[in-house]
Design an enzyme around this catalytic site. Structure first.
Site, PDB file in Angstrom:
ATOM      1  N   ASP A  32       0.852  -1.202   0.000  1.00  0.00           N
ATOM      2  CA  ASP A  32       0.000   0.000   0.000  1.00  0.00           C
ATOM      3  C   ASP A  32       0.877   1.237   0.000  1.00  0.00           C
ATOM      4  OD1 ASP A  32      -2.188   1.656   0.154  1.00  0.00           O
ATOM      5  OD2 ASP A  32      -2.644   1.198   2.245  1.00  0.00           O
ATOM      6  N   GLU A  88      -2.813  10.181  -0.673  1.00  0.00           N
ATOM      7  CA  GLU A  88      -4.045   9.387  -0.836  1.00  0.00           C
ATOM      8  C   GLU A  88      -4.580   8.952   0.504  1.00  0.00           C
ATOM      9  OE1 GLU A  88      -6.466   5.697  -1.172  1.00  0.00           O
ATOM     10  OE2 GLU A  88      -4.564   5.967  -0.147  1.00  0.00           O
ATOM     11  N   GLU A  89      -3.664   8.532   1.364  1.00  0.00           N
ATOM     12  CA  GLU A  89      -4.089   7.906   2.627  1.00  0.00           C
ATOM     13  C   GLU A  89      -4.906   8.836   3.514  1.00  0.00           C
ATOM     14  OE1 GLU A  89      -4.113   4.961   3.196  1.00  0.00           O
ATOM     15  OE2 GLU A  89      -2.464   3.951   2.209  1.00  0.00           O
TER      16      GLU A  89
END
Lengths: 468, 468
Positions: free
Chosen positions: B293, B327-328
């Protein structure tokens, strides 16, 4: 040349051996009772309840700690509640140590944090930490052989992988880095020791464990890296630039203090002074709840005794459950037990310990005089349906039991499948969810067969040759 | 009732649909080239080298951090080295936060430590920590419904388990506790929020992740417990006595700062202004090296572009690789990208993102006008041999892509097997060893087919209905 005579003698010996094997020490009634016990074990969830209780209500219990003290109280209460005839403790003296923090990070060429844990009884770093270059060794032997100038002032990194095996036999070849690495590093003037964790997982847990510290002058901080972090360091080193690591470690060595072996007995009806000792260790490492190491073992032996205590009559001899203290830091409880009971060792029929997690038992090993193999063969009648095969006669009986075996006490070994044991061993991840209740029942079923038949049989198991 | 006419109309539509399906937008030559690319991907280990490089040489790279800055430099250098025609960054503005420590322990009735981690952007506890009683809720909805008096001054514990699924569909029903729990807890005057980690593993890792914080007045510390620790708390609560937990948490909220979307292009030979965007996100959580990720995604899309750049001629249109920042913490990079490029959205043929780990691709989803299904059917000729089946037309294209999809941009979705993705998601255990090099090749093979054929085809993919 007197061949005919020799042959005759050989034949005679063979005949005697057959006769010994045919002398069956266990009666059909003994076997029938054992079978009932076995089948009750396969129905009971009590062993799981015991390990659940220990992990939830006590949790971590390193030797000499507050958790250890609570574990000792818990064990006595539990044994009383389970119907043991006699419950008592024997004090032992243990070295004590408190883990503080252990931070590690690569500072060059690719700055990032590393997951580490202190090995048991490691010293800390100087205030403010230390930064040094990594020097890599394939194994502890390579470190021992290395010239001091190669190591001096650096962080020695032992990058030895452990192989996975059902028997756990990968442990021996890998554990030297942990047990002997710090001594070697200190002798050569290293700033610290880092080892690839002695484990088979690829999770971001570092595996702690004991190391040899006695007589080491100028001990240095000793830490294990998780497998992914060892991979990371290895990958950085392969890129050819010096790798600098910063360590900041704080631990606390305390004065020796008390711990306890906790002992519970089902007293024999005919020869109470003759005992079989079944054991497990009560202490755990500090970072987990010690479900596999050795909560499961505690549960297995306690439930074994409980099932036997439920019989309408006590067995012929005494079944003694010993929950050893301070196993993790060098079999301290077992050694002090044997020392304190040296004059009674002849009364110990046999020993056995459950201390290899909670995997399915697949092999039945022994350490018996050859003349006593018949009893193992008879036990096998009831063990084989549990999926257990007959193993060898080299059993140590388990870590704590080995101290008795060295004194000539016979041993049994119900060998668990340890394929994943070293995934969790000495990590924070050794928790209750790793214990399968069904498999635990199979374990107790085997233990109750072995234990009941040993304390109920006619005759004894003799002595085995001692180590020296 | 004009049934015959209706039937005729229906027949006409069907005929037109068949005709659209028969109009093949891809030539046999296009397909042949794509097949060569696919087979090269199955031989190349370059994607693995990219994710190895990112995890080893950069490591953790949370938005706006020093690691993020190094990741941005790394990505530009790597794209240049891989032969991209144009490499550039676009600055974005991100909220910044530094994780400090998070210690938790049960103080009564069974004192022992708990493994926790702060949820993203959690506040800390008051100096010296806080101790409060646990109040348990089955899920976030139960907390939201609870009267404030039940929660006030206590630590709300959301004990919701996530189900394992190949599609990852257990995530949605479980993630509410993380995203909405702190807001609900704060509103009811809770002292803090604890949640069972949103994950499918049973390892002693707590899963971090973002939560909704905007406009929360009086935010409270919000932490995730590892699954074994949530089990532990649950088991203690079942015993019926009040469970008191002590929390000591320190985190640091910083001023907003810069991060970057990193962009690399393979410029189209005929219509360079028309682009397909394939993406992944460059940022990661701070506790791991972000291999799954989203290091794997970064590697997949970069290697896809590299393979296309190696062809003797550039494709008809531009292939743009966007490595999104932040993004996270809420698709920050994608949102700012779409905002900044709003006037050019019509030139974006399609979007797709790889952000679901490194499992085998098993399904090909789309988000296309029905009239454009034929291209997907043609792509399937080359995807099916990779073990990929045709899925649905509801693809979001991936988290960052969904921001484009909401604006009418078509999307493709190469769905990975996510069975174990949530074992590692947002934990320190998301490391390189979880990436299988063989499976990564299969991923790139599928991506290069989809990407090349999209930028090489005749015609376009139209627009899809927007959300509003």
């Amino acid at each position: 040349m007197f061949r005919p005579l020799l042959t005759l003698t050989g034949g005679l010996i063979a005949a005697l051996a057959v006769s010994a094997a045919q002398a069956k020490p266990l009666t059909q009634e003994d076997l029938s009772v054992a079978e009932v016990l076995r089948d009750r074990a396969l129905e009971s969830s009590d062993a799981y309840s015991i390990v659940e209780s220990l992990t939830v209500e006590v949790g971590p219990r390193p030797a000499g700690s507050e958790g250890d003290r609570r574990a000792v109280a818990w064990a006595q209460e539990k044994m009383k509640a389970l119907g043991f005839d006699r419950v008592y403790t024997e004090q032992i003296e243990v070295p004590r140590w408190n883990r503080g923090h252990a931070h590690a990070r690569v500072v060059a060429p690719f700055p990032q944090p590393l997951v580490v844990t202190s090995l048991g009884y490691s010293v800390g770093t100087p205030e403010g930490g230390l930064t040094a270059e990594i020097v890599e060794f394939a194994d502890v032997e390579a470190l021992i052989k290395a010239p001091a100038r190669k190591v001096k002032g650096k962080i020695a990194f032992i990058n030895k992988r452990m192989e996975r095996a059902r028997t756990g036999e990968g442990y021996g070849p890998a554990v030297g880095g942990r047990s002997k690495g710090m001594r070697a590093a200190a002798e050569k003037g290293a700033a610290a020791l880092l080892i690839r964790s002695v484990g088979t997982d690829s999770d971001r847990f570092a595996h702690t464990g004991m190391m040899s510290i006695n007589g080491v002058e100028g001990p240095v901080p000793a830490l294990a890296l998780s497998a992914p972090d060892a991979n990371l360091l290895e990958a950085m080193l392969k890129r050819g630039k010096p790798v600098q690591v910063q360590l900041d470690v704080h631990n606390q060595h305390l004065e020796d203090g008390p711990s306890f072996n906790v002992i519970g007995e089902i007293t024999g009806r005919e020869k109470p002074e003759e005992v079989m000792i079944i054991g497990a260790h009560l202490d755990s490492w500090d970072e987990s709840t010690g479900a596999l190491d050795d909560g499961a073992g505690v549960a297995i032996v306690m439930e074994t005794a409980r099932l036997i205590a439920e019989l309408p009559q006590r067995p012929r001899r005494t079944l003694r459950v010993v929950l050893y203290g301070a196993e993790e830091i060098g079999l301290v409880g077992a050694k002090q037990y044997v020392e304190a009971h040296r004059s009674e060792l002849d009364n110990i029929l046999a020993v056995s310990e459950s201390d290899f997690g909670a995997g399915k038992i697949w092999r039945f090993d022994t350490r018996l005089p050859e003349s006593k193999f018949a009893i193992a063969d008879q036990m096998m009648q009831l063990l084989a349906p549990l999926g257990i095969e007959r193993g060898n006669n080299k059993s140590s009986g388990g870590p704590d039991s080995s101290v008795f075996v060295a004194q000539g006490v016979p041993a049994f070994g119900l060998y668990q499948d340890g394929s994943d044991y070293f995934d969790y061993h000495h990590t924070p991840n050794d928790t209750l969810d790793k214990v399968d209740p069904k498999i635990l029942q199979q374990n107790v079923a085997a233990w109750v067969v072995m234990s009941f038949l040993t304390v109920e049989m006619e005759g004894d198991l003799g002595r085995i040759p001692t180590d020296n």
